[in-house]
Design a protein around this motif. Structure first.
Motif, PDB file in Angstrom:
ATOM      1  N   SER A 346       0.767  -1.170  -0.092  1.00  0.00           N
ATOM      2  CA  SER A 346      -0.120   0.001   0.085  1.00  0.00           C
ATOM      3  C   SER A 346       0.756   1.084  -0.032  1.00  0.00           C
ATOM      4  O   SER A 346       2.076   1.264   0.381  1.00  0.00           O
ATOM      5  N   SER A 347       0.307   2.150  -0.445  1.00  0.00           N
ATOM      6  CA  SER A 347       1.059   3.552  -0.396  1.00  0.00           C
ATOM      7  C   SER A 347       1.354   4.051   0.605  1.00  0.00           C
ATOM      8  O   SER A 347       2.433   4.742   1.099  1.00  0.00           O
ATOM      9  N   ARG A 348       0.568   3.836   1.932  1.00  0.00           N
ATOM     10  CA  ARG A 348       0.730   4.459   2.910  1.00  0.00           C
ATOM     11  C   ARG A 348       1.724   3.830   3.744  1.00  0.00           C
ATOM     12  O   ARG A 348       2.868   4.313   4.421  1.00  0.00           O
ATOM     13  N   LEU A 349       1.913   2.421   3.868  1.00  0.00           N
ATOM     14  CA  LEU A 349       2.961   1.450   4.245  1.00  0.00           C
ATOM     15  C   LEU A 349       4.198   1.984   3.644  1.00  0.00           C
ATOM     16  O   LEU A 349       5.443   1.885   4.368  1.00  0.00           O
ATOM     17  N   ALA A 350       4.296   1.954   2.275  1.00  0.00           N
ATOM     18  CA  ALA A 350       5.636   2.205   1.620  1.00  0.00           C
ATOM     19  C   ALA A 350       5.995   3.709   1.996  1.00  0.00           C
ATOM     20  O   ALA A 350       7.207   3.899   2.333  1.00  0.00           O
ATOM     21  N   SER A 351       5.147   4.669   2.015  1.00  0.00           N
ATOM     22  CA  SER A 351       5.538   5.857   2.531  1.00  0.00           C
ATOM     23  C   SER A 351       6.144   5.996   3.792  1.00  0.00           C
ATOM     24  O   SER A 351       7.057   6.729   4.173  1.00  0.00           O
ATOM     25  N   LYS A 352       5.413   5.384   4.738  1.00  0.00           N
ATOM     26  CA  LYS A 352       6.146   5.182   6.100  1.00  0.00           C
ATOM     27  C   LYS A 352       7.293   4.545   6.288  1.00  0.00           C
ATOM     28  O   LYS A 352       8.320   5.142   6.953  1.00  0.00           O
ATOM     29  N   PHE A 353       7.573   3.664   5.502  1.00  0.00           N
ATOM     30  CA  PHE A 353       8.945   2.903   5.511  1.00  0.00           C
ATOM     31  C   PHE A 353       9.782   3.683   4.954  1.00  0.00           C
ATOM     32  O   PHE A 353      11.127   3.685   5.594  1.00  0.00           O
ATOM     33  N   GLU A 354       9.576   4.301   3.856  1.00  0.00           N
ATOM     34  CA  GLU A 354      10.503   5.491   3.147  1.00  0.00           C
ATOM     35  C   GLU A 354      11.018   6.442   4.324  1.00  0.00           C
ATOM     36  O   GLU A 354      11.951   7.189   4.171  1.00  0.00           O
ATOM     37  N   LYS A 355       9.842   7.058   4.777  1.00  0.00           N
ATOM     38  CA  LYS A 355       9.887   7.976   5.767  1.00  0.00           C
ATOM     39  C   LYS A 355      11.132   7.611   6.957  1.00  0.00           C
ATOM     40  O   LYS A 355      11.804   8.233   7.252  1.00  0.00           O
ATOM     41  N   GLU A 356      10.600   6.476   7.662  1.00  0.00           N
ATOM     42  CA  GLU A 356      11.602   6.096   8.350  1.00  0.00           C
ATOM     43  C   GLU A 356      12.952   5.943   8.094  1.00  0.00           C
ATOM     44  O   GLU A 356      13.961   6.056   8.564  1.00  0.00           O
ATOM     45  N   LYS A 357      13.124   5.567   6.798  1.00  0.00           N
ATOM     46  CA  LYS A 357      14.564   4.990   6.274  1.00  0.00           C
ATOM     47  C   LYS A 357      15.079   6.458   6.132  1.00  0.00           C
ATOM     48  O   LYS A 357      16.305   6.528   6.446  1.00  0.00           O
ATOM     49  N   GLU A 358      14.499   7.363   5.461  1.00  0.00           N
ATOM     50  CA  GLU A 358      15.059   8.840   5.367  1.00  0.00           C
ATOM     51  C   GLU A 358      15.565   9.499   6.741  1.00  0.00           C
ATOM     52  O   GLU A 358      16.560  10.038   6.686  1.00  0.00           O
ATOM     53  N   GLU A 359      14.692   9.358   7.469  1.00  0.00           N
ATOM     54  CA  GLU A 359      14.958   9.952   9.135  1.00  0.00           C
ATOM     55  C   GLU A 359      15.979   9.296   9.590  1.00  0.00           C
ATOM     56  O   GLU A 359      16.995  10.018  10.199  1.00  0.00           O
ATOM     57  N   ARG A 360      16.152   8.038   9.425  1.00  0.00           N
ATOM     58  CA  ARG A 360      17.433   7.039   9.918  1.00  0.00           C
ATOM     59  C   ARG A 360      18.569   7.362   9.043  1.00  0.00           C
ATOM     60  O   ARG A 360      19.762   7.911   9.802  1.00  0.00           O
ATOM     61  N   GLU A 361      18.689   7.568   7.997  1.00  0.00           N
ATOM     62  CA  GLU A 361      19.864   8.312   7.110  1.00  0.00           C
ATOM     63  C   GLU A 361      20.120   9.650   7.577  1.00  0.00           C
ATOM     64  O   GLU A 361      21.295  10.027   7.458  1.00  0.00           O
ATOM     65  N   LYS A 362      19.035  10.554   7.686  1.00  0.00           N
ATOM     66  CA  LYS A 362      19.365  11.699   8.121  1.00  0.00           C
ATOM     67  C   LYS A 362      20.087  12.149   9.583  1.00  0.00           C
ATOM     68  O   LYS A 362      21.033  12.686   9.746  1.00  0.00           O
ATOM     69  N   GLN A 363      19.539  11.046  10.492  1.00  0.00           N
ATOM     70  CA  GLN A 363      20.162  10.964  11.765  1.00  0.00           C
ATOM     71  C   GLN A 363      21.649  10.649  11.481  1.00  0.00           C
ATOM     72  O   GLN A 363      22.486  11.049  12.340  1.00  0.00           O
ATOM     73  N   GLU A 364      21.878   9.487  10.855  1.00  0.00           N
ATOM     74  CA  GLU A 364      23.354   9.133  10.784  1.00  0.00           C
ATOM     75  C   GLU A 364      24.159  10.037  10.082  1.00  0.00           C
ATOM     76  O   GLU A 364      25.111  10.128  10.498  1.00  0.00           O
ATOM     77  N   ALA A 365      23.733  10.918   9.163  1.00  0.00           N
ATOM     78  CA  ALA A 365      24.289  11.908   8.369  1.00  0.00           C
ATOM     79  C   ALA A 365      24.656  12.917   9.337  1.00  0.00           C
ATOM     80  O   ALA A 365      25.964  13.548   9.684  1.00  0.00           O
ATOM     81  N   GLU A 366      23.637  13.116  10.232  1.00  0.00           N
ATOM     82  CA  GLU A 366      24.004  14.504  11.395  1.00  0.00           C
ATOM     83  C   GLU A 366      25.023  14.040  12.393  1.00  0.00           C
ATOM     84  O   GLU A 366      25.851  14.847  12.815  1.00  0.00           O
ATOM     85  N   GLU A 367      24.789  12.598  12.886  1.00  0.00           N
ATOM     86  CA  GLU A 367      25.869  12.141  13.742  1.00  0.00           C
ATOM     87  C   GLU A 367      27.410  12.318  13.185  1.00  0.00           C
ATOM     88  O   GLU A 367      28.487  12.702  13.891  1.00  0.00           O
ATOM     89  N   LYS A 368      27.326  12.021  11.948  1.00  0.00           N
ATOM     90  CA  LYS A 368      28.577  11.712  11.204  1.00  0.00           C
ATOM     91  C   LYS A 368      29.279  13.393  11.069  1.00  0.00           C
ATOM     92  O   LYS A 368      30.648  13.812  11.282  1.00  0.00           O
ATOM     93  N   ARG A 369      28.246  14.380  10.702  1.00  0.00           N
ATOM     94  CA  ARG A 369      28.721  15.700  10.671  1.00  0.00           C
ATOM     95  C   ARG A 369      29.321  16.194  12.177  1.00  0.00           C
ATOM     96  O   ARG A 369      30.178  16.925  12.209  1.00  0.00           O
TER      97      ARG A 369
END
Length: 571
Positions: A346-369
């Motif tokens: 479903s589009s809702r689950l897919a968007s939620k999964f992608e959003k969690e992935k983006e937040e996780r990647e953003k958090q990792e990038a911030e920690e690295k910075r």
């Protein structure tokens, strides 16, 4: 009240946490874990990995995974290249020439243990046995300490250097030492007992020859016992069967009996596979070990049990809990992936999964910075401290020169005053005088003047010897902070054309070829700042000059009244 029932995921987490290992790799992994070189390499990465630019997130489980790969591990090759770049003076190292330059290091430092061979083409690191590769990496990590001061300079300033040394957490009743390294694993080290001394064979005497003809019951029994001893010699001894071969008997101990082409075994002392072993990794293994010494009456084992229970076991519990949470997270992610793969996406689950992935990647990038920013600030602070120390030492040297010059001027002026006083005394002595006391006073004054002149001349000679000493220079690099008098560390250096202070040419971005060109001019940062008129900015405080002598009179013409300002030209 209904009984609480755990889910399947929670029940799965209670099982011992262990990576899935192929059956053919169990023996290899067990041998790797019992290698002292494996533990030493991992401890080096924990402590100094960031110095040689090894990934800080690389832990012991990752190292085990890389070692058990069927294909050559590029990660191990990268670690070897990072270590070799720190050890070798060659600045253009690449993976293609790693084998050749690693062989050169072995040839220069450990030729008897060179695994790369002596052929025209060196043996490839990627094709070596995994145990040999671990030994090569551990040896390269040891050679990095050839420049220990450089490592200390790159470590955090607030870190205690005494924590780099691993001390045992305790001993058992057999005096075997136990270590807990930064991988939170328990290791044991012990030395095998020395073999008993080999008894010397006694030559036959005449009494033994006389006893041959007289066969008694006791002599027969003694003969049977001697025969049994000859059939079953003790370990490490060789006894000839014939009486006439007594002079050719050879007795050896330990590994020196290897004469049939068998590979020589490692000694049972020091750091070898015989003396180093892994005891516990998981919490259950720690509990099993603690249970084995729980009721011991030996004071060493009781202290060891107390130390591990109070200091080590809480860390292992937290680590086990973190691994359980990590495993639970992986199980949930796997279930989500399976659900998304089998069910209709479903589009809702897919968007939620992608959003969690983006937040996780953003958090990792911030920690690295933030981590990179913190490292940049630490490097900036270190460089600022080096520059401040360089500037303070420069000003201290200038202050000493000014003090010597001022002392020389004062001594010269005092000599001139004494010379004038002596001339006045001489002229007065030529005039007729009727009083004997005046003549005696003049003689005393002349002797005092002579003693003072000799003292000032001695002081001037010492100052001249200090200023005119040959073969003396100052080395003070404003980039790396290395400094000293008459210091030569073997690297190419250049001197400032203004203050004549030597510094590393490499630290200032000059090659030896550029520095040795005709017409090359180098002016250090301190001299540039002085020429630009910025000498007074951020200048450290220096104590004032103290040049006057104690006990000197305040009459006109004394050194205290003849001092002049810094603008006075030197004589």
């Amino acid at each position: 009240m209904p009984r609480y029932k755990r889910t399947a995921d929670e029940a799965q987490l209670d099982l011992p946490i262990e990576h899935e290992i192929a059956p053919e790799n169990v023996e290899t992994l067990q041998r790797l874990r019992n290698m002292w070189e494996f533990a030493s390499l991992m401890q080096y990465i924990f402590l100094f990995g960031h110095v040689v630019k090894i990934d800080e997130d690389f832990d012991v489980e990752d190292l085990e995974t890389e070692c058990l790969k069927a294909e050559p591990s590029s990660k191990l090759a990268g670690i070897g290249l990072s270590l070799l770049k720190y050890v070798s003076s060659h600045r253009g190292l690449t993976p293609d020439i790693f084998d050749e330059y690693a062989r050169r290091q072995y040839t220069a430092k450990a030729p008897n243990r060179n695994p790369f061979g002596e052929q025209e083409e060196p043996a490839k690191f990627s094709e070596m046995d995994i145990f040999i590769r671990i030994r090569v990496l551990q040896q390269l990590s040891t050679w990095t300490f050839g420049n220990a001061e450089r490592i200390r300079g790159m470590m955090p300033q607030d870190e205690d250097h005494l924590n780099w040394r691993m001390e045992p957490v305790g001993w058992d009743r057999e005096d075997r030492a136990y270590f807990v390294l930064d991988d939170n694993r328990l290791y044991r080290r012990f030395d095998e007992p020395l073999p008993p001394p080999t008894p010397k064979m006694k030559p036959k005497t005449k009494a033994n020859k006389r006893s041959k003809g007289k066969q008694t019951r006791s002599s027969k029994r003694r003969k049977v016992e001697d025969t049994e001893d000859e059939e079953l010699p003790p370990d490490g001894e060789q006894i000839d069967a014939e009486p006439g071969a007594q002079g050719d008997t050879v007795t050896t101990n330990g590994d020196s009996t290897l004469s049939s082409g068998r590979a020589e075994e490692e000694p049972g002392y020091g750091f070898t596979e015989k003396t180093w072993s892994l005891v516990a990794i998981t919490l259950d293994e720690y509990d099993d070990f603690l249970g084995s010494i729980f009721r011991s009456r030996d004071p060493n084992e009781r202290q060891l049990h107390k130390r591990i229970t109070e200091d080590v076991r809480p860390i292992i519990e937290k680590r086990a809990e973190a691994l359980r949470q990590k495993q639970l997270k992986k199980l949930r992610e796997l279930e989500n992936v399976q659900k998304l793969a089998t069910a209709k996406r479903s589009s809702r689950l897919a968007s939620k999964f992608e959003k969690e992935k983006e937040e996780r990647e953003k958090q990792e990038a911030e920690e690295k910075r933030l981590r990179n920013l913190r490292m940049a600030h630490e490097e900036e602070d270190r460089q600022r401290r080096i520059e401040e120390g360089h500037e303070s030492r420069r000003q201290t040297r200038e202050q000493r020169i000014k003090e010597r010059e001022a002392k020389r001027i004062l001594h010269e002026e005092e000599l001139q005053r004494l010379q004038a006083a002596e001339e006045r005394t001489t002229s007065q002595s030529l005039e007729p005088s009727s009083e004997q006391a005046d003549a005696e006073q003049k003689r005393i004054s002349a002797r005092q003047t002579k003693v003072q002149k000799e003292q000032h001349q001695k002081e001037l000679a010492e100052l001249a010897a200090e200023d005119g000493s040959f073969g003396k220079w100052y080395f003070d690099c404003s980039v790396c902070g290395m400094n000293g008098e008459n210091l030569d560390d073997g690297t190419h250096s250049l001197a400032c054309d203004r203050c004549n202070v030597w510094q590393h040419s490499r630290c200032h971005g000059f090659t030896p070829k550029q520095a040795e060109k005709e017409g090359f001019v180098f002016v250090c940062k301190s001299c540039k700042r002085i020429e630009a008129g910025g000498e007074q900015l951020d200048k450290p405080k220096i104590p004032p000059l103290k040049l006057g002598k104690k006990g000197t009179s305040s009459s006109p013409g004394t050194p205290n009244e003849t001092k002049k300002g810094p603008g006075r030209p030197s004589s």
